[in-house]
Design an enzyme around this catalytic site. Structure first.
Site, PDB file in Angstrom:
ATOM      1  N   GLY A  69      29.601  33.111   5.409  1.00 30.24           N
ATOM      2  CA  GLY A  69      30.925  32.534   5.648  1.00 30.24           C
ATOM      3  C   GLY A  69      31.866  32.666   4.475  1.00 30.24           C
ATOM      4  O   GLY A  69      31.744  33.571   3.660  1.00 30.24           O
ATOM      5  N   ASP A 285      21.455  35.073  13.296  1.00 32.10           N
ATOM      6  CA  ASP A 285      22.665  35.076  12.450  1.00 32.10           C
ATOM      7  C   ASP A 285      22.854  33.701  11.807  1.00 32.10           C
ATOM      8  O   ASP A 285      23.960  33.308  11.450  1.00 32.10           O
ATOM      9  CB  ASP A 285      23.898  35.466  13.279  1.00 32.10           C
ATOM     10  CG  ASP A 285      25.067  35.933  12.433  1.00 32.10           C
ATOM     11  OD1 ASP A 285      24.861  36.193  11.221  1.00 32.10           O
ATOM     12  OD2 ASP A 285      26.189  36.027  12.960  1.00 32.10           O
TER      13      ASP A 285
HETATM   14 ZN    ZN Z   1      27.149  39.917  10.685  1.00 33.95          ZN
END
Ligand code: ZN
Length: 393
Positions: A69, A285
């Site tokens: 992120g 993920d």
């Molecule tokens: Zn990715």
């Protein structure tokens, strides 16, 4: 320490029926007919797995172990994953990666996190690199990382066809694939180039060019997030039919707005197009951010991906009978072990690591064993991170 696990219904991934398993230390040392294993003169622990289905522990080949992120600024950097979350998801092996942010996230931290998770009980590998080319490395090149650092098994997640990629040229891309190829050969590893695919219209163009214009085989590359949209998925199918493999990202609406195709539909299309299912892996993920951008490229929303989505995908598919138990074991464990060349993983076999998950008749996760250690027993979490003060686990 010896553990005898009796009467479990085994999928290793092949359906083996009711079997007894003998675990010594971190390894499976016997798989036998019920009652056939006799132990005398030494102490051992005996567990009854009657009524339970045993699969190899799940392998999650795409996890942001130290958090990903950051696309909305420093306050949007996602947190690290915890051992408790991994175990609760039935995962016993992870492959860690950085992400968009290769500035405030470092390979050294990722390596340390992988080592920490190993101490806490599971197995962890890592990719060298973040989104950009040239990639972040530990020793100066992907090639030398692969040769010198045990935990590095490839490069990734390298971004293409995404507004957050480094917009690499084909030559840069091909050179990185070559680093993976030769580093993998010299290091005795798969040396997979693990690609993050965005919504860009270039899709898998560079990958097709790579197998057309160089000698690098399709098996060197595994693109992920290919269920992001239908056009991209159609190209992933074409790539798998040409000898490649692809990774699906678990998590469906409303959890993950960025995926147009759920796992079930992606598998259905794959079957129809006759893609061998051993060409497909599924990952969570986890601890990456799920940013939502509007059509002008402005960030309009942000959530975090969890690893639970992996287990939910598997159990959902099994309960709906969209896949067989054997196919579940393959898609969520065995295939990744084969493609990433992890010979001790993904199979319940003599000499293999004792990574096992146990489901009850409704496919609720009941027990998890990682490298011979009980991490969850009868639904109760036993794994505890070093700094976990939480009494409610
Ligand atoms: Zn990715």
């Amino acid at each position: 320490m010896l553990t005898l696990i009796k009467n479990g219904n085994l999928y290793g991934p092949d359906p083996a029926g009711k079997k007894d398993l003998l675990i010594a230390g971190e390894k499976i040392v016997a798989v036998a007919e019920p009652g056939a294993i006799k132990i005398r003169g030494i102490p051992y622990d005996s567990q009854d797995a009657s009524g339970k289905t045993i699969l190899p522990g799940l392998i999650d080949p795409h996890v942001h172990l130290i958090g990903g992120g950051g696309e909305g600024g420093p306050s949007t950097r996602a947190p690290e994953i915890r051992i408790e979350d991994i175990v609760r998801s039935g995962v016993t092996t992870v492959i860690g990666c950085l992400g968009t942010d290769g500035i405030t996230r470092h390979m050294t931290s990722l390596l340390a996190k992988a080592r920490g998770l190993e101490t806490e009980g599971i197995t962890a590998f890592i990719f060298s690199g973040s989104y950009e080319i040239p990639p972040q490395t530990l020793t100066g090149s992907v090639r030398s990382d692969l040769v010198l650092i045990d935990k590095v098994i490839g490069a990734g997640e390298i971004a293409i066809s995404d507004h957050r990629s480094s917009q690499p040229t084909f030559d840069e891309f091909a050179r990185l694939a070559a680093e993976c190829r030769v580093g993998g050969l010299l290091g005795g590893k798969a040396g997979i180039l693990h690609l993050h695919l965005g919504d860009g219209v270039g899709r898998l163009d560079m990958v097709f060019r790579l197998i057309r214009e160089t000698e690098i085989p399709p098996s060197q590359v595994i693109p992920t997030h290919v269920n992001r949209n239908r056009e991209l998925f159609a190209e992933a199918v074409r790539f798998a039919l040409a000898g490649g493999a692809f990774d699906l990202t678990a998590g469906e609406e409303p959890e993950n707005h960025s995926l147009e195709l759920g796992i079930e539909e992606a598998i259905r299309i794959s079957r129809r197009r006759r893609v061998p299912l051993d060409r497909i892996t599924v990952s969570s993920d986890s601890n990456g951010s799920l940013p939502v951008f509007d059509s002008k490229g402005n960030l309009v929303g942000l959530t975090i991906a969890g690893q639970k989505s992996l287990l939910r995908s598997l159990t959902g598919l099994l309960r709906r009978r969209a896949i067989s138990v054997e196919e579940g074991a393959r898609l969520f464990s065995t295939n990744a072990a084969t493609l990433y060349q992890l010979p001790a993983k993904g199979r319940i076999k003599v000499g293999g690591d004792a990574d096992l998950i146990f489901f009850d008749s409704r496919f609720e996760l009941r027990d998890v064993m990682a490298r011979g250690r009980w991490m969850m027993a009868e639904g109760k979490l036993l794994a505890k991170g070093t700094f976990n003060q939480d009494q409610e686990e």
